[in-house]
Write an enzyme that holds these catalytic residues in place. Sequence first.
Site, short mmCIF file in Angstrom:
data_model
loop_
_atom_site.label_atom_id
_atom_site.label_comp_id
_atom_site.label_asym_id
_atom_site.label_seq_id
_atom_site.Cartn_x
_atom_site.Cartn_y
_atom_site.Cartn_z
N PRO A 57 4.61 42.18 80.64
CA PRO A 57 3.33 41.41 80.67
C PRO A 57 2.14 42.32 80.33
O PRO A 57 1.13 41.66 80.09
CB PRO A 57 3.29 40.93 82.06
CG PRO A 57 4.75 40.96 82.57
CD PRO A 57 5.31 42.03 82.04
N GLU A 76 9.54 46.19 89.09
CA GLU A 76 8.27 46.58 88.72
C GLU A 76 7.99 47.26 87.27
O GLU A 76 7.17 47.44 87.16
CB GLU A 76 7.82 47.35 89.85
CG GLU A 76 7.77 46.55 91.23
CD GLU A 76 6.77 45.20 90.90
OE1 GLU A 76 5.95 45.34 90.57
OE2 GLU A 76 7.45 44.25 91.66
N ARG A 83 14.72 35.13 61.78
CA ARG A 83 14.51 34.03 61.06
C ARG A 83 13.61 34.17 59.59
O ARG A 83 13.70 33.32 58.86
CB ARG A 83 14.11 32.80 61.96
CG ARG A 83 12.51 32.74 62.15
CD ARG A 83 12.18 31.67 63.20
NE ARG A 83 12.03 30.44 62.62
CZ ARG A 83 10.95 30.16 61.72
NH1 ARG A 83 9.86 30.73 61.61
NH2 ARG A 83 11.27 28.91 61.16
N ASP A 124 5.28 27.40 58.53
CA ASP A 124 5.23 27.38 59.94
C ASP A 124 4.03 27.24 60.55
O ASP A 124 3.04 27.78 60.05
CB ASP A 124 6.00 28.81 60.26
CG ASP A 124 7.56 28.56 60.44
OD1 ASP A 124 8.15 27.46 60.19
OD2 ASP A 124 8.19 29.65 60.40
#
Length: 391
Positions: free
Chosen positions: A134, A161, A203, A218
């Site tokens: 994160p 953590e 992809r 896209d």
Amino acid sequence: MSNQDHKLRLDVITIFPEYLEPLRHALLGKAIEQGILTVGVHDLRDWATGNHKSVDSPPLGGGPGMVMKPQVWGPALDSVAQGRVGADLETAVQHRNDKLRHDDVAEVAPRPYAKAEDASEEDATKPLLLVPTPAGTPFTQADAQAWSREKHIVFACGRYEGIDQRVFEDAAKRYRVREVSIGDYVLIGGEVAVLVIAEAVTRLIPGVLGNTESHEDDSFSDGLLEGPSYTKPRVWRGIEAPAVLTSGDHAKVEQWRREQSLKRTSAVRPELLETARLSDEDRFMLYAQDVVTELDVLGWRRGVEKHMRRALKKAGYRVESIKAVERGTDVCFGPSMLETEYERREGRPCLEPLVKLTVRGRTALEPVEATKAVVAALPRGADWYGSTRVV
């Protein structure tokens, strides 16, 4: 360059190898089968010691949770960098590979994306180490495009953590290290992020989708969100698909799709417009409003409407109608401000009639600028008074 000229090796280090099972399925499984992609999964506990094969310990300085040990991660990354194979994934189901795909039939040459712009001091021959966290840099479609040209990507899946930061400082000797986040939220571990990034990257490798245009249009490929899609039937449960899509006019269809892409981006992710490459036509579709410009004009000339339309179109004001009506001579009306000013300036009354000019259309110009555009298109020397309003 054929579709087989570029191959990608993915290595994933995790304490839950079975979590990577989805990489065997669907188009990624087909890519494995075709030799475009290989995936090796490594159990981090293979490098752990002791009876319990522990991979974590309490954080230095105290605090909640556990931190993954550097003495386990260091050797694991060393081994993978040196070529450890691990457990290679095979496709989950055999695919039919004897049928030509879209790009083969259309003889479309592969169009790979540019390589990542790594720092100049980095060795591009080192594997790319991606660490989902994160606290990392947000993962974007631009990253996926650039990393689709990599030959070897290694994922380090953290848990608890996170991983001792010294692991990545040390890994920089053998890897190009990128800490990356897939969103502003916290997951239990990095495996889900690996699935997201691996699919987004793989992809885009030529040959995986079989139709290059499928990903070149896209969302995010041009900095915008993709617009809505429709298929047959034209009417479903009383809801009609947009008529333009069945018009057969390909230019209008492309224009409609671009407009829908712009409108969706503006409504859902307006911040993307700040960095997107927008043409004048894009800005018109985004910001144009229905307007009416109403002017009193002295010095109007019949037949100038065609010239005005051309001039206003060039200025970004698309005209729907131009209406010029001479003001009547009803006794209820005294001289207008324009006529009074003309007589003061010229020393005589104006012999030309006062015209009420109404221009209707669409423009992305601010009302004041729209008025200036109309005035600039008036006959030379004409006097005017009025304004533009949004309707």
